[in-house]
Design a protein around this motif. Structure first.
Motif: not given
Ligand SMILES: Nc1ncnc2c1ncn2[C@@H]1O[C@H](COP(=O)(O)OP(=O)(O)OP(=O)(O)O)[C@@H](O)[C@H]1O
Ligand SMILES: Cc1ncc(CO)c(N)n1
Ligand SMILES: [Mg+2]
Length: 568
Positions: A251, A254-255, A257, A271, A273, A278, A280, A283, A314
């Motif tokens: 991943k 942020f935006s 994958v 895109s 947000v 944010t 979770g 997960c 989101l």
């Molecule tokens: N503000 C945002 N806008 C759009 N997509 C987001 C945003 N924040 C996270 N994402 C998307 O959510 C997914 C997971 O994000 P991230 O890798 O930050 O998770 P994480 O750190 O494992 O989260 P957590 O540990 O809280 O479950 C990714 O696909 C990321 O692009």
């Protein structure tokens, strides 16, 4: 860099072909990104032989469990995800997020709790691992009885617990394993120590179908490797892939994958947000992938749908206020609040495309039939999905007709789609829309209709099919395959063009354009697994008896698809 990834949409490119130079510019990136390669998405449920060293221990026992479940009254089976993760008292992440995300996508979610954490929107106040014996006992209870399709892992606080899980999975194999190697919470608190790194790298990854580290976790798994550029991320995904799983998924913050399998690196546009809520998301993303795999989606479609769900959640939750800390949770069940749910609506299955009836108001006029009678007859003859296509109707009349048709479709369990008119689909809560290349972009339609509605896109080329997948389409309609009088000036793609699009498509395909009882067999016999059926207009609605024609078409399709299966 991330902005650039976002702007390149989601074309696939080989990791080995990416060279980022210091004066990185969009145009050179786009050129590299456009090197498309073949789709590899059909491997999902084949367990690699290395996983079990040949015979899978315990498989006989699992088969018995499945047979018993089916014998229990022969009722409806639900796609089933088991999450093996920690409890988050704030309920934004962990087990609680997993259960809500799977539920929102229509999968049943059982839970094995590995740790109890005290968390809120400020941070993590306490972590209490559950004893290994209790984790083993929970795993046995669920896996021995409940016919789990997919296991998703979250917080695994010790190597001991990772080993317990690996042993259980060997004893009770499942169709797919999604591993989210949770190590650090979004607030920066440790949830699993560095000693678990070896457990992941040496044991669990070898059994996984997909791994979803965030950037910090990917970096930790690779000994602290810095991950700043697109090429860093490509090589990280490749290196993680080498630990064992067949599809890797790194991943990006942020935006975006990115997702990499044995040969290709797929960049998925997202895109951003603007929100503090944010907690979770990681997960949720992994659970949505698991839910989609349990429902039978191919891997890349599961990833794309998961991404779409996270973004929708989101966006819906961006302004909610829960807690006083810097990071709030999102509302997984937003769809319950935003969309009215009519009894009988159900989610899309690829086989719905088998005999796809597209109505035509001119033909109904010619034969003196109402749209409702035409739809009723097509369903009686065996149509598996109906699309209302009316380019002339006044909006009010269109909604009225759609409501009447919806009643028939719902009572027969047949999805009803609206051609073009997202407003009409919304107004009558139809099951979805079908859009063309010059209609509302599928991505926009998706954001308006939410993650559950069915979206189909007309495509002629592999590139359009790729874009439709990236935009979150559920299927593509490919054609015109043959010349047709229904649609003027429509370029035909022929059986070769259809085959090329089917081979490239990561979502199911229905063939359309000039298809009738005379040539439906030849269409199905191109024998590409993504081709699921044919869509017809005149072959049904410009005939005297719609029921007879539908039955005839259905039996031709059944004959040719069983023939195609035999000849593979
Ligand atoms: N503000 C945002 N806008 C759009 N997509 C987001 C945003 N924040 C996270 N994402 C998307 O959510 C997914 C997971 O994000 P991230 O890798 O930050 O998770 P994480 O750190 O494992 O989260 P957590 O540990 O809280 O479950 C990714 O696909 C990321 O692009
Ligand atoms: C229990 C739990 N699992 C996963 C995460 C993801 O960060 C979290 N914060 N808490
Ligand atoms: Mg995470």
């Amino acid at each position: 860099m991330l902005e650039l990834l976002d702007s390149c949409d989601s074309r696939r490119f080989r990791a080995s072909e990416i060279q980022i130079n210091p004066s990185f510019d969009t145009s050179s990136f786009m050129a590299v990104a456009a090197v498309a390669t073949a789709s590899p998405s059909s491997l999902i449920y084949t367990r690699p032989s290395s996983r079990s060293g040949g015979r899978i221990p315990g498989s006989a026992r699992r088969t018995t469990a499945v047979v018993m479940a089916a014998g229990n009254g022969g009722g409806r089976r639900m796609p089933h995800v088991l999450t093996v993760a920690g409890s988050d008292s704030g309920a934004g992440a962990g087990i609680q997020a997993d259960i809500k995300a799977c539920g929102a996508l229509g999968a049943y979610c059982s839970s094995v709790i590995t740790a109890v954490t005290a968390q809120n929107t400020v941070g993590v106040q306490g972590v209490h691992p559950v004893p290994e014996a209790s984790v083993a006992e929970q795993l046995r209870s669920v896996l021995s009885d409940m016919a789990v399709d997919v296991v998703k892992t979250g917080m695994l606080p010790s190597v001991g617990i990772i080993k317990v899980l690996c042993r259980s999975l060997q004893e009770f194999p499942v169709k797919a394993l999604v591993v989210d190697p949770v190590m650090v919470s979004t607030s920066g608190d440790m949830l699993a120590g560095p000693s678990t790194l070896s457990g992941y790298r040496d044991e669990l990854f070898a059994m996984a179908d997909i791994v979803t580290p965030n950037l910090k976790e990917a970096s930790a798994l690779l000994g602290g490797m810095s991950l700043r550029t697109v090429s860093d991320m490509c090589s990280a995904a490749k290196s993680i892939h080498n630990f064992g799983p067949r599809h890797d998924h790194a991943k990006m913050y942020f935006s975006s994958v990115s997702c990499c399998d044995r040969e290709n690196y797929h960049a998925l546009r997202g895109s951003r947000v603007n929100t503090r809520n944010t907690h979770g998301t990681g997960c949720t993303l992994a659970s949505c992938i698991a839910a989609e795999l349990a429902k039978g989606s191919p891997m890349l479609q599961a990833v794309q749908r998961a991404k779409t769900f996270v973004e929708s959640a989101l966006d819906y939750s961006k302004d909610i206020v829960i807690g006083n800390g810097p990071q709030g949770p999102l509302d997984h069940l937003f769809d319950l609040n935003t969309h009215a749910h009519t009894a009988g609506a159900r989610s899309f299955e690829a086989n719905d495309l088998f005999l796809y009836a597209v109505t035509d108001s001119g033909m109904n006029r010619k034969w003196g039939r109402s749209i409702v009678d035409a739809v009723k007859a097509s369903i009686e003859g065996g149509a598996t999905i109906v699309q209302l296509r009316d380019k002339e109707a006044e909006t009010r009349d269109f909604i009225e007709a759609a409501n009447a048709c919806l009643e028939i479709c719902r009572s027969n369990g047949v999805p009803l789609l609206i051609n073009d008119r997202v407003d009409v689909a919304l107004a009558c809560d139809a099951d979805g829309v079908h859009v063309g290349q010059s209609d509302m972009p599928a991505r926009v339609a998706r954001s308006i209709l939410g993650p559950q509605k069915i979206i189909g896109v007309s495509c002629k080329t592999a590139a359009q099919a790729e874009q439709a997948w990236a935009d979150g389409a559920d299927y593509i309609g490919c054609g015109g395959v043959f010349p047709t009088t229904t649609k003027a000036n429509n370029l035909t793609v022929g059986l070769d063009g259809l085959k090329a699009a089917c081979l490239a498509s990561k979502v199911p395909v229905v063939a359309i354009g000039g298809i009738s009882a005379a040539n439906a067999g030849s269409v199905m016999q191109i024998s590409v697994p993504s081709l699921k059926g044919v869509a017809v207009v005149s072959a049904l609605f410009d005939r005297e008896c719609i029921v007879t024609e539908a039955r005839r078409l259905k039996s031709i399709l059944m004959d040719s698809s069983s023939h195609a299966k035999l000849s593979v």
